[in-house]
Design a protein around this motif. Structure first.
Motif, PDB file in Angstrom:
ATOM      1  N   VAL A 180     -11.642   0.383 -38.556  1.00  0.00           N
ATOM      2  CA  VAL A 180     -12.015   1.469 -37.464  1.00  0.00           C
ATOM      3  C   VAL A 180     -13.004   1.486 -36.924  1.00  0.00           C
ATOM      4  CG1 VAL A 180     -11.850   4.018 -37.410  1.00  0.00           C
ATOM      5  CG2 VAL A 180     -10.217   2.822 -38.748  1.00  0.00           C
ATOM      6  N   MET A 181     -14.382   0.979 -37.837  1.00  0.00           N
ATOM      7  CA  MET A 181     -15.756   1.173 -37.320  1.00  0.00           C
ATOM      8  C   MET A 181     -15.817   0.313 -36.046  1.00  0.00           C
ATOM      9  SD  MET A 181     -17.333   3.823 -38.712  1.00  0.00           S
ATOM     10  CE  MET A 181     -18.998   3.400 -38.063  1.00  0.00           C
ATOM     11  N   LYS A 182     -15.110  -0.653 -35.974  1.00  0.00           N
ATOM     12  CA  LYS A 182     -15.083  -1.579 -34.775  1.00  0.00           C
ATOM     13  C   LYS A 182     -14.934  -0.873 -33.704  1.00  0.00           C
ATOM     14  CE  LYS A 182     -14.049  -5.671 -37.422  1.00  0.00           C
ATOM     15  NZ  LYS A 182     -12.772  -6.929 -37.621  1.00  0.00           N
ATOM     16  N   SER A 183     -14.072   0.307 -33.608  1.00  0.00           N
ATOM     17  CA  SER A 183     -13.996   0.756 -32.301  1.00  0.00           C
ATOM     18  C   SER A 183     -14.614   2.072 -32.153  1.00  0.00           C
ATOM     19  CB  SER A 183     -12.338   0.989 -32.459  1.00  0.00           C
ATOM     20  OG  SER A 183     -12.107   2.112 -33.205  1.00  0.00           O
ATOM     21  N   LEU A 184     -15.389   2.401 -33.095  1.00  0.00           N
ATOM     22  CA  LEU A 184     -16.326   3.759 -32.891  1.00  0.00           C
ATOM     23  C   LEU A 184     -17.362   3.415 -32.092  1.00  0.00           C
ATOM     24  CD1 LEU A 184     -16.341   4.893 -36.689  1.00  0.00           C
ATOM     25  CD2 LEU A 184     -14.569   5.316 -34.834  1.00  0.00           C
ATOM     26  N   PRO A 185     -17.789   4.593 -31.103  1.00  0.00           N
ATOM     27  CA  PRO A 185     -18.899   4.727 -30.230  1.00  0.00           C
ATOM     28  C   PRO A 185     -20.168   4.531 -31.323  1.00  0.00           C
ATOM     29  CG  PRO A 185     -17.954   6.727 -30.014  1.00  0.00           C
ATOM     30  CD  PRO A 185     -16.957   5.754 -31.005  1.00  0.00           C
ATOM     31  N   ALA A 186     -21.358   4.095 -31.080  1.00  0.00           N
ATOM     32  CA  ALA A 186     -22.307   4.204 -31.654  1.00  0.00           C
ATOM     33  C   ALA A 186     -23.055   5.603 -31.514  1.00  0.00           C
ATOM     34  CB  ALA A 186     -23.608   3.103 -31.353  1.00  0.00           C
ATOM     35  N   GLN A 187     -23.573   5.993 -32.477  1.00  0.00           N
ATOM     36  CA  GLN A 187     -24.109   7.393 -32.242  1.00  0.00           C
ATOM     37  C   GLN A 187     -25.487   7.725 -31.503  1.00  0.00           C
ATOM     38  OE1 GLN A 187     -23.243  10.289 -33.768  1.00  0.00           O
ATOM     39  NE2 GLN A 187     -21.539   9.063 -34.729  1.00  0.00           N
ATOM     40  N   ASP A 188     -25.903   6.500 -30.991  1.00  0.00           N
ATOM     41  CA  ASP A 188     -26.998   6.744 -29.974  1.00  0.00           C
ATOM     42  C   ASP A 188     -26.520   6.517 -28.594  1.00  0.00           C
ATOM     43  OD1 ASP A 188     -26.348   3.984 -29.808  1.00  0.00           O
ATOM     44  OD2 ASP A 188     -28.107   3.252 -30.228  1.00  0.00           O
ATOM     45  N   GLY A 189     -25.213   6.503 -28.390  1.00  0.00           N
ATOM     46  CA  GLY A 189     -24.538   6.459 -27.039  1.00  0.00           C
ATOM     47  C   GLY A 189     -24.067   4.911 -26.767  1.00  0.00           C
ATOM     48  N   SER A 190     -24.831   3.995 -27.195  1.00  0.00           N
ATOM     49  CA  SER A 190     -24.336   2.442 -27.038  1.00  0.00           C
ATOM     50  C   SER A 190     -22.982   2.351 -27.364  1.00  0.00           C
ATOM     51  CB  SER A 190     -25.410   1.663 -27.602  1.00  0.00           C
ATOM     52  OG  SER A 190     -25.318   1.705 -29.038  1.00  0.00           O
ATOM     53  N   GLN A 191     -22.369   1.194 -26.849  1.00  0.00           N
ATOM     54  CA  GLN A 191     -21.131   0.769 -27.346  1.00  0.00           C
ATOM     55  C   GLN A 191     -20.980  -0.482 -28.039  1.00  0.00           C
ATOM     56  OE1 GLN A 191     -18.551   2.684 -26.322  1.00  0.00           O
ATOM     57  NE2 GLN A 191     -17.231   1.395 -27.101  1.00  0.00           N
ATOM     58  N   PRO A 192     -20.312  -0.278 -29.131  1.00  0.00           N
ATOM     59  CA  PRO A 192     -20.157  -1.514 -29.902  1.00  0.00           C
ATOM     60  C   PRO A 192     -19.063  -2.630 -29.353  1.00  0.00           C
ATOM     61  CG  PRO A 192     -18.788   0.332 -31.017  1.00  0.00           C
ATOM     62  CD  PRO A 192     -19.573   0.701 -29.796  1.00  0.00           C
ATOM     63  N   ALA A 193     -19.259  -3.692 -29.891  1.00  0.00           N
ATOM     64  CA  ALA A 193     -18.126  -4.793 -29.330  1.00  0.00           C
ATOM     65  C   ALA A 193     -16.785  -4.483 -29.528  1.00  0.00           C
ATOM     66  CB  ALA A 193     -18.572  -6.036 -30.046  1.00  0.00           C
TER      67      ALA A 193
END
Length: 454
Positions: free
Chosen positions: A435-448
């Protein structure tokens, strides 16, 4: 682990929560065959009974959480800075469809263990992520793995309740349990639609003789119109639990009070996310039965001690502010610690229709009990005001022993469910790895490979 059918908690201060009964110092509680057999001083007990030294501790009824989204617990703390809008985007817009049955299972299992460890012997799983029968099976499977008392409140936010109410009927027919520890509710929210399509779900609830739990009075999401629709269609009654309610008008409160409805307050969530100010002062004015809840561990502590403190503080803060606005000073707090403790115990039992079985300590009731005692914590003595000490001083780490239906599930500060805890850790780690692979980062950046939550 427990080996005797009889257990006695010796010489504790007992807070029975029975109406009109005060604190009982130096008192024993005897448990036999799942029930409270006797409450009194220096009780005679059966040979071989397990004796728990409660001296210096406080014995209270097991706490009851009437609204917790247990399926979200694997993401514990991820939404600590979220508003309600952030929460809606995360679960209802972007990520609800990512949760597999295995993810529901992991969250529920972890949350169930957390409840037991913290002295919450009954938890309502407000499970509105049950998109398929497999998801529902996973939710119930997890609850049945833990020897606690749970209410699976079946819901599916991805569809209208009129679309899945039949699925709930089939589920209860297929999975109904006979041990009495897991029961059911139906969980859905009521829209402003004048056609009132939710009638179908209310009909199924009545057919199955289960209670309805619904978010109500949530700023920007559900308000007075929903209560008005329910009143018009004759479904307001004492078998409905309204969650939050901070944004309702006095007219809606009057309707709830007149029909014997119950309200579940989640003060920490309401204060931080923006559903509306904690309504306990208004609920008292209208004489509405009140219980407490923790909402979701994705953002809020699952510790009911914390929930009690937050509720007491919010209620008193508003009382002071209202008095100051009138140029006055509060000299006696209206809400007392014992009142909030009642919300967390007997009030919860009333909301679930179980107050004849649990929620207070009296001979004949089921033995859901908590001993708060921690000789290693300097904040746990002296005890001069037992209810105040529970609400203002204690926490989950101070829960010494927990009994559910007479079974010892925690003792001497240790949860007696090591195998389940190890299983929960594995399940959560596996769930988060995906699930974490699809979660947005808390700083607003976007994970791969992920998607934005906005």
């Amino acid at each position: 682990m427990q080996t005797s059918s009889a257990i006695v908690l010796r010489r504790g201060t007992v807070l029975t929560m029975e109406p009109g009964q005060g604190d009982l110092p130096d008192t024993d509680v005897l448990v036999r065959d799942g029930r409270i057999a006797a409450v009194g001083r220096a009780l005679d007990v059966p040979a071989g009974a397990l004796e728990i030294d409660a001296r210096g501790g406080i014995v209270l009824p097991g706490m009851i959480d009437t609204h917790r989204h247990m399926w979200q617990t694997a993401q514990r703390g991820y939404g600590s800075d979220w508003t309600l809008t952030n929460y809606f985007y995360f679960y209802y817009v972007n990520h609800v469809n990512l949760f597999r049955p295995e993810d529901i299972y992991a969250g529920n299992l972890l949350s169930a263990l957390e409840s037991m460890d913290a002295g919450v012997t009954t938890t309502v799983d407000w499970s509105h992520g049950l998109r398929t029968p497999a998801h529902a099976d996973a939710a119930l499977d997890a609850l049945e793995r833990v020897p606690g008392r749970f209410v699976l409140a079946y819901g599916d936010h991805s569809r209208g309740p009129w679309e899945w109410a039949g699925d709930f009927r089939d589920f209860v027919s297929r999975r109904g349990t006979g041990d009495g520890l897991v029961t059911f509710q139906i969980a859905f929210d009521v829209s402003d639609d004048a056609a009132f399509p939710e009638q179908a779900a209310f009909d199924v609830a009545r057919e199955l003789d289960v209670r309805v739990t619904t978010h109500a009075g949530v700023w920007g999401a559900s308000g007075d119109a929903a209560i008005e629709r329910m009143a018009q269609h004759g479904v307001l009654d004492d078998r409905v639990v309204y969650v939050h309610t901070g944004s309702l008008s006095d007219g809606s409160y009057e309707r709830i009070a007149a029909t014997g409805g119950h309200v579940s307050v989640a003060t920490d969530s309401e204060s931080g996310a923006g559903q509306g100010y904690s309504p306990t002062r208004r609920l008292r004015r209208h004489g509405i039965s009140t219980s407490l809840s923790t909402d979701s561990s994705v953002a809020i502590s699952g510790d009911m001690f914390h929930a009690m403190r937050a509720t007491l503080s919010a209620d008193r803060a508003l009382g002071h502010l209202e008095a100051h606005a009138r140029g006055e000073t509060v000299v006696d707090n209206e809400l007392r610690a014992a009142d909030v403790l009642r919300y967390a115990t007997l009030g919860g039992a009333e909301a679930l229709g179980l107050d004849d079985r649990i929620g207070s300590i009296a001979a004949g009731k089921r033995a859901d009990l908590v001993l708060v005692k921690n000789d290693r914590n300097p904040a746990l003595f002296p005890i001069l005001h037992p209810a105040g000490h529970i609400v203002q001083q204690a926490g989950a780490r101070d829960v010494h022993s927990v009994l559910v239906d007479g079974r010892l599930v925690k003792h001497d500060g240790v949860l007696l469910l090591d195998a389940r805890l190890a299983e929960a850790r594995r399940a959560v780690e596996e769930s988060l790895a995906r699930v974490m692979k699809s979660l947005p980062a808390q700083d607003g950046s976007q994970p791969a490979g992920g998607r934005s939550a906005a």
